[in-house]
Motif scaffolding. Structure first.
Motif, PDB file in Angstrom:
ATOM      1  N   GLN A  42     102.843 -23.994  20.060  1.00  0.00           N
ATOM      2  CA  GLN A  42     103.178 -25.176  20.851  1.00  0.00           C
ATOM      3  C   GLN A  42     103.401 -26.398  19.975  1.00  0.00           C
ATOM      4  O   GLN A  42     104.280 -27.223  20.260  1.00  0.00           O
ATOM      5  N   LEU A  43     102.629 -26.540  18.899  1.00  0.00           N
ATOM      6  CA  LEU A  43     102.800 -27.687  18.008  1.00  0.00           C
ATOM      7  C   LEU A  43     104.181 -27.662  17.361  1.00  0.00           C
ATOM      8  O   LEU A  43     104.895 -28.675  17.338  1.00  0.00           O
ATOM      9  N   ASN A  46     106.927 -28.387  19.988  1.00  0.00           N
ATOM     10  CA  ASN A  46     106.989 -29.781  20.423  1.00  0.00           C
ATOM     11  C   ASN A  46     107.625 -30.668  19.359  1.00  0.00           C
ATOM     12  O   ASN A  46     108.355 -31.617  19.676  1.00  0.00           O
ATOM     13  N   ALA A  82     100.994 -36.289  21.047  1.00  0.00           N
ATOM     14  CA  ALA A  82     101.077 -35.863  22.448  1.00  0.00           C
ATOM     15  C   ALA A  82     100.195 -34.656  22.720  1.00  0.00           C
ATOM     16  O   ALA A  82      99.727 -34.443  23.843  1.00  0.00           O
ATOM     17  N   LEU A  83      99.914 -33.879  21.668  1.00  0.00           N
ATOM     18  CA  LEU A  83      99.068 -32.688  21.806  1.00  0.00           C
ATOM     19  C   LEU A  83      97.703 -32.884  21.179  1.00  0.00           C
ATOM     20  O   LEU A  83      96.974 -31.910  20.935  1.00  0.00           O
ATOM     21  N   GLY A  84      97.348 -34.143  20.885  1.00  0.00           N
ATOM     22  CA  GLY A  84      95.987 -34.444  20.463  1.00  0.00           C
ATOM     23  C   GLY A  84      95.743 -34.509  18.974  1.00  0.00           C
ATOM     24  O   GLY A  84      94.591 -34.640  18.549  1.00  0.00           O
ATOM     25  N   TYR A  85      96.781 -34.488  18.166  1.00  0.00           N
ATOM     26  CA  TYR A  85      96.600 -34.532  16.705  1.00  0.00           C
ATOM     27  C   TYR A  85      97.048 -35.898  16.191  1.00  0.00           C
ATOM     28  O   TYR A  85      98.238 -36.156  16.024  1.00  0.00           O
ATOM     29  N   PRO A 113      91.740 -32.267  15.449  1.00  0.00           N
ATOM     30  CA  PRO A 113      92.273 -32.728  16.734  1.00  0.00           C
ATOM     31  C   PRO A 113      91.321 -33.679  17.453  1.00  0.00           C
ATOM     32  O   PRO A 113      90.102 -33.647  17.251  1.00  0.00           O
ATOM     33  N   ASN A 149      95.546 -33.437  25.580  1.00  0.00           N
ATOM     34  CA  ASN A 149      96.953 -33.126  25.817  1.00  0.00           C
ATOM     35  C   ASN A 149      97.491 -34.192  26.765  1.00  0.00           C
ATOM     36  O   ASN A 149      97.082 -34.257  27.929  1.00  0.00           O
ATOM     37  N   HIS A 150      98.391 -35.036  26.247  1.00  0.00           N
ATOM     38  CA  HIS A 150      98.915 -36.129  27.070  1.00  0.00           C
ATOM     39  C   HIS A 150      99.639 -35.607  28.316  1.00  0.00           C
ATOM     40  O   HIS A 150      99.632 -36.256  29.357  1.00  0.00           O
ATOM     41  N   ASN A 152      98.756 -33.001  30.099  1.00  0.00           N
ATOM     42  CA  ASN A 152      97.742 -32.693  31.111  1.00  0.00           C
ATOM     43  C   ASN A 152      97.214 -33.969  31.762  1.00  0.00           C
ATOM     44  O   ASN A 152      96.892 -33.972  32.963  1.00  0.00           O
TER      45      ASN A 152
END
Length: 402
Positions: A42-43, A46, A82-85, A113, A149-150, A152
């Motif tokens: 997913q990373l 994205n 956007a995925l927390g990193y 993360p 996770n932005h 979510n």
């Protein structure tokens, strides 16, 4: 007046047409090669979605590619955040132009993360006492300890607002929606407050037609004026109308009255064709070749009564004729009373039988889609088997569930 195009106009038109045809037939250009090292799944996907470079083909001008390369670190940073990193390190390689195409690589160290530390979701006003929202909390894609996770977070906001609309809180708003990220502590706090306002109720239900009695239409309505609004009730009402068999389509339009906090419903109905005729041919091992025909009258009169007849002929057995007349009861889509008759003539090498049936049947749809049928049938049968004649006339009561 007559228009006579000159040579220049004709040439321009020809060039434009040729350009359009060429553009329509030109094959899609090959995309450049982007290597992303250090992340996957997913990373990686994205990041590719965010990179402007992903939109450039092999023949793209070099100045465009260089500008996109300069934007790539910032775009990758947004994709990772956007995925927390929030602590990623991004290094881009040199853009290489080869004979066939260009390529470039990126080395990424995502870092530690950000995880969700606290979740504070509150409901105010009428929603505070609506158990539906408390159950909704368990379905939100937000869990303490998970990687932030932005998407979510946004989906959860939309779910709260969507649930409010579905439940009739049309004045609801998120009075607090905060996502507080602490990159140094690798933590995030989420705070959401939904102020619902007053829940709307159903108002007038306007339904009418010029081919069915108003009394029947009123009995097809599954919503009571004054009930608390629910979109599920509107959908169930529309489904009931569509499944009644009287309408080719049923469209329900809502009118929201914010002053009186109510929702009026306007129903537009399109009638089904009154008659339906069907034909069939087939083959069975017992009866041999067979043909059948069916005639259905969906509404015999304005009260919505129905008539159905079916005739079947089988070469090795004989002929069967069925007719039924149905009367809709208090809940037309769920219960009806039927009068039935059947005549059957069967001839084989060893027997000859004539059967007539007349009966009453009460049909009702029970909860969970169980179909309950109660019936009383009077049957008369005259037969000859091996040259021995006989006659029977039983009265048969019964009940079945399907």
């Amino acid at each position: 007046l007559q228009y006579r195009p000159d040579l220049r106009s004709l040439l321009i038109a020809l060039l434009l047409t040729s350009s359009l045809l060429f553009a329509a037939e030109a094959p899609e250009q090959q995309a450049g090669n982007i290597s992303i090292n250090g992340v996957e799944g997913q990373l990686e996907e994205n990041i590719r979605q965010h990179l402007t470079l992903s939109n450039y083909a092999c023949g793209t001008a070099e100045w465009r590619l260089q500008a996109a390369v300069e934007d790539a670190p910032a775009e990758s940073t947004l994709a990772l955040q956007a995925l927390g990193y929030y602590d990623a390190k991004i290094t881009s390689g040199r853009l290489v132009q080869q004979a066939s195409c260009w390529n470039i690589s990126f080395d990424i160290v995502p870092g530690k993360p950000v995880r969700i530390r606290e979740i504070d979701i509150r409901f105010e006003q009428k929603a505070a006492r609506d158990s539906h929202f408390q159950r909704l909390l368990h379905d939100l894609p937000l869990v303490k300890g998970d990687i932030l996770n932005h998407g979510n977070y946004t989906a959860s906001k939309n779910a709260l607002q969507g649930a409010a609309i579905e439940r009739g809180y049309f004045d609801a708003e998120l009075t607090r929606h905060l996502l507080l990220v602490d990159p140094q502590q690798h933590s995030a706090d989420i705070q959401l407050t939904l102020s619902s306002g007053t829940r709307y109720r159903f108002g007038e239900i306007n339904i009418g037609s010029d081919w069915l009695d108003q009394d029947l239409l009123d009995r097809l309505v599954t919503i009571e004026p004054g009930e608390l609004y629910s979109s599920d009730k509107v959908q169930a009402f529309q489904q009931s109308l569509n499944e009644s068999g009287y309408f080719d389509s049923a469209v329900i339009r809502e009118r929201h009255d914010s002053r009186r906090r109510r929702v009026d419903l306007d129903v537009t109905l399109t009638p089904s064709k009154r008659y339906a005729i069907g034909f069939g041919v087939g083959l069975t091992t017992d009866g041999g070749p067979r043909v059948s025909s069916n005639l259905k009258n969906r509404y015999v009169n304005r009260r919505g009564h129905r008539f159905n007849s079916n005739i079947r002929y089988e070469a090795l057995l004989g002929v069967t004729l069925d007719v039924s007349y149905s009367i809709q009861l208090q809940h037309p889509a769920k219960e009806w009373f039927s009068l039935l008759a059947q005549v059957e003539r069967i001839e084989t090498d060893t027997s000859d039988r004539t059967t007539a049936r007349a009966g009453l049947r009460m049909t009702k749809i029970r909860p969970h889609d169980w179909l309950e049928t109660r019936y009383l049938t009077l049957k008369t049968e005259e037969y000859v088997i091996a040259d021995e004649p006989g006659r029977a006339m039983p009265l048969i009561p019964g009940i079945s569930w399907t």
